[in-house]
Motif scaffolding. Structure first.
Motif, PDB file in Angstrom:
ATOM      1  N   GLY A 154      73.644  -7.491  62.495  1.00  0.00           N
ATOM      2  CA  GLY A 154      73.806  -6.350  61.611  1.00  0.00           C
ATOM      3  C   GLY A 154      74.852  -6.589  60.542  1.00  0.00           C
ATOM      4  N   PRO A 155      74.872  -5.745  59.498  1.00  0.00           N
ATOM      5  CA  PRO A 155      75.785  -5.945  58.366  1.00  0.00           C
ATOM      6  C   PRO A 155      77.252  -5.980  58.758  1.00  0.00           C
ATOM      7  N   SER A 156      77.654  -5.172  59.759  1.00  0.00           N
ATOM      8  CA  SER A 156      79.060  -5.138  60.166  1.00  0.00           C
ATOM      9  C   SER A 156      79.323  -5.980  61.407  1.00  0.00           C
ATOM     10  N   GLY A 157      78.298  -6.636  61.945  1.00  0.00           N
ATOM     11  CA  GLY A 157      78.469  -7.419  63.160  1.00  0.00           C
ATOM     12  C   GLY A 157      78.751  -6.586  64.385  1.00  0.00           C
ATOM     13  N   GLY A 198      63.737  -6.865  72.475  1.00  0.00           N
ATOM     14  CA  GLY A 198      63.972  -5.937  71.382  1.00  0.00           C
ATOM     15  C   GLY A 198      64.312  -6.659  70.092  1.00  0.00           C
ATOM     16  N   SER A 199      65.132  -6.008  69.257  1.00  0.00           N
ATOM     17  CA  SER A 199      65.530  -6.589  67.977  1.00  0.00           C
ATOM     18  C   SER A 199      66.969  -6.165  67.691  1.00  0.00           C
ATOM     19  N   CYS A 200      67.472  -6.501  66.518  1.00  0.00           N
ATOM     20  CA  CYS A 200      68.861  -6.184  66.178  1.00  0.00           C
ATOM     21  C   CYS A 200      69.091  -4.676  66.188  1.00  0.00           C
ATOM     22  N   GLY A 201      69.984  -4.214  67.075  1.00  0.00           N
ATOM     23  CA  GLY A 201      70.279  -2.791  67.178  1.00  0.00           C
ATOM     24  C   GLY A 201      69.211  -1.973  67.864  1.00  0.00           C
ATOM     25  N   GLN A 202      68.200  -2.617  68.410  1.00  0.00           N
ATOM     26  CA  GLN A 202      67.085  -1.924  69.063  1.00  0.00           C
ATOM     27  C   GLN A 202      66.913  -2.473  70.473  1.00  0.00           C
ATOM     28  N   ARG A 213      75.223  -1.676  70.782  1.00  0.00           N
ATOM     29  CA  ARG A 213      76.386  -1.828  69.925  1.00  0.00           C
ATOM     30  C   ARG A 213      77.542  -2.479  70.683  1.00  0.00           C
ATOM     31  N   VAL A 214      78.355  -3.254  69.968  1.00  0.00           N
ATOM     32  CA  VAL A 214      79.566  -3.864  70.502  1.00  0.00           C
ATOM     33  C   VAL A 214      80.757  -3.011  70.073  1.00  0.00           C
ATOM     34  N   ASP A 273      79.861 -16.095  60.524  1.00  0.00           N
ATOM     35  CA  ASP A 273      79.370 -14.805  60.044  1.00  0.00           C
ATOM     36  C   ASP A 273      80.387 -14.089  59.170  1.00  0.00           C
ATOM     37  N   SER A 274      81.214 -14.836  58.445  1.00  0.00           N
ATOM     38  CA  SER A 274      82.249 -14.184  57.642  1.00  0.00           C
ATOM     39  C   SER A 274      81.658 -13.410  56.468  1.00  0.00           C
TER      40      SER A 274
END
Length: 360
Positions: A154-157, A198-202, A213-214, A273-274
């Motif tokens: 995700g955009p914010s990791g 699933g997928s990213c965030g799903q 979420r982390v 991932d910076s």
């Protein structure tokens, strides 16, 4: 939650998180109490280990390390964390796990977020009938469980993409042979992989209760020499601008390399991932060697991440001993996870003094 209190104000801090003292009259309005203290950890004599009352923790001599709290159905667990952090006698709050528990007979608990260390091995429960979509029914024999591992995305990791799932023996913890599914390197995963991962965030359809979420990392700049020396062990971050290394007592995949189960190893990694993550920048661990002074044979006890793993054994090896970007390995969960924030810039110099007036 693990709030650490500054001496000698443990009781003051406990009092500050609730608006009324339990020693006050029974007419105290329950609506004014944001949560119940249902358990304490690290308390000395005079504290019950569990209590259903809204009483305060009264002994000023105790060393309160943790609270178990129960909030209302419509309350946010994160709000409790913020309130604790606002108490002037609280040094820090470690957000171990925020859990929203649904009322029975609703689905299993859902998680607002989980610590990064739990993403490398998270036990989960598939929905009824999910086993029919796994081609090896031995993976669902008696005394077995399923565990997932993942990575930040995700955009914010701050989101989770589950990278794999495996069946394990609940007694020994050993992975069951031929019972691993993992996300392949191709851009479009199969329907089977999507169903289980699933997928990213799903969350996957097979286990919709898995967290997505982390929890945010409360890293602080390492300003002093002592801060910089202890940042990796205490905070879990490498001082800003320092080499990405962390020396730590850890288990080893080769049992002949460790004494009493542990060996001092120096891990080396990289920032990752910076471009897509907000501060702090996460780390990825790449290799590890016996630390200077260790008696282990470096030629036999040095380990390295498997690049582009295609076999299940290599996927498990990486997640157990090296983790992923911002996620520590399952076997060495106390490895640093990110880079500490940059120190604040020095204050601007004062403006120059005006020139002295000319002599008369």
């Amino acid at each position: 939650l693990k709030p650490a209190f500054a001496a000698p104000g443990q009781a003051v801090a406990a009092a500050a998180i609730a608006p009324r003292s339990a020693s006050s009259s029974s007419s105290s309005s329950s609506q004014n109490v944001p949560f119940d203290i249902v358990g304490t950890f690290g308390a000395g004599d005079g504290h019950d280990s569990t209590t259903g009352s809204r009483r305060l923790l009264a002994s000023s001599g105790s060393k309160l390390l943790g609270l178990v709290v129960k909030v209302a159905d419509n309350a946010a667990g994160e709000a409790v964390v913020q309130r604790l952090r606002g108490v002037d006698t609280v040094q820090y709050v470690e957000n171990d796990l925020c859990v929203k528990v649904a009322q029975a007979p609703s689905p299993p608990p859902t998680y607002s977020c989980i610590p990064a260390a739990q993403v490398s091995a998270f036990p989960g429960t598939p929905i009824s009938g999910a086993s029919a979509n796994w081609n090896n029914q031995a993976c669902f024999a008696a005394n077995t469980g399923l565990a997932w591992w993942g990575e930040k995305c995700g955009p914010s990791g701050s989101q989770i993409r589950w990278a794999g799932v495996y069946a394990y023996d609940k007694t020994s913890g050993a992975v069951i042979t031929n019972c691993v599914k993992f996300r392949p390197s191709q851009a479009t995963p199969s329907a089977d992989i999507t169903y289980w991962l699933g997928s990213c965030g799903q969350a996957p359809a097979a286990a919709p209760g898995l967290p997505t979420r982390v929890c945010l990392e409360p890293f602080s700049p390492a300003l002093t020499a002592d801060d910089q020396k202890l940042a990796a062990d205490v905070q879990g971050c490498i001082p800003y601008g320092s080499p990405v290394t962390h020396t730590i007592n850890a288990p080893h995949p080769n049992k002949d390399c460790s004494t009493k189960g542990l060996i001092q190893m120096t891990y080396t990694g990289e920032l990752c991932d910076s471009a897509n993550s907000t501060a702090p920048v996460p780390l990825r661990w790449l290799s590890a060697v016996p630390a200077p002074g260790a008696t282990a044979d470096a030629s036999k006890c040095s380990i390295q991440r498997v690049d582009n793993p295609t076999a299940a054994a290599d996927q498990l090896y990486n997640k157990d001993w090296f983790g992923s970007c911002g996620i520590p390995p399952a076997k060495v969960q106390y490895l640093a996870r990110g880079q500490c924030p940059a120190p604040p810039p020095p204050p601007s110099p004062p403006p120059p003094s005006p020139p002295p007036p000319p002599p008369p």
